[in-house]
Write a protein that holds these residues in place. Structure first.
Motif: not given
Length: 218
Positions: A50-68
């Motif tokens: 949830l924190n990743v989805m909300g922009g509170l936590t960054s990923l070490d690797s991989g991608e998180y895209c919101f509306n592309g």
């Protein structure tokens, strides 16, 4: 196009022998307007997700895209705008400011936007009416029941017209009757077109959503 798309997402806290792996090569998509539940054992990474989805936590690797658009890697100022413009957070224990009234708690997200006081007041009043607690606007959280505090938290999450509502165990501390009323409110928000992502340990709550994602520790 999905609102939310994670590809091969990984997140670890700490290092060496103290390292705790929160997300391990996780991939998922959530479409605009969906209501989904996330389930898993304690420590499986649900809240981190949830924190990743909300922009509170960054990923070490991989991608998180919101509306592309790729969110991971944005600067803090950009992440603040992202959260302010798109995301509403709801947590189990409400996270209300005890020295602020219901009205003042709900108005907080609007203070970061360039709006007149009259417009903000009208907006807060509309939202409080929509969640059924307008008459409580001058009370403090300590003067409200658990259900009323959760409605206040929901009002705060939607007052900025957030596209996505992220809810972490939103019914976990409520009795059965209050839980039902809060879930009815979530269903109303869903019918209005909100995308809702809900972490829950309660199977009966999860089954009210359109889809259930199960996260394992492996």
């Amino acid at each position: 196009m999905p609102d939310i798309q994670l590809k091969d997402a990984c997140k670890t806290y700490g290092s060496g022998e103290a390292a705790v792996r929160a997300l391990h090569h996780l991939s998922l998509e959530i479409k605009h307007g969906e209501m989904v539940a996330i389930m898993g054992r304690s420590g499986s990474g649900k809240s981190t997700l949830l924190n990743v989805m909300g922009g509170l936590t960054s990923l070490d690797s991989g991608e998180y895209c919101f509306n592309g658009e790729n969110v991971n890697g944005k600067k803090e100022a950009e992440l603040s705008r992202f959260r302010r413009n798109h995301i509403g957070f709801i947590v189990q224990h409400f996270a209300l400011l005890q020295d602020r009234t219901v009205f003042e708690n709900v108005m907080l997200p609007l203070k970061y936007n360039k709006m007149s006081k009259a417009f903000m007041t009208e907006k807060v009043h509309q939202v409080l009416k929509s969640v059924g607690i307008f008459e409580l606007r001058n009370r403090y959280p300590s003067e409200c029941s658990g259900g009323q505090c959760q409605r206040t938290a929901i009002a705060r999450a939607i007052v900025n017209d957030a596209d996505v509502i992220l809810a972490d165990e939103p019914t976990g501390s409520l009795d059965e009757k209050t839980e039902a009323s809060i879930m009815a409110l979530f269903h109303t928000l869903h019918q209005q077109g909100k995308t809702i992502v809900m972490v829950t340990h309660d199977r009966s709550i999860a089954e009210q959503c359109q889809r259930i994602f199960h996260i394992s520790e492996e």
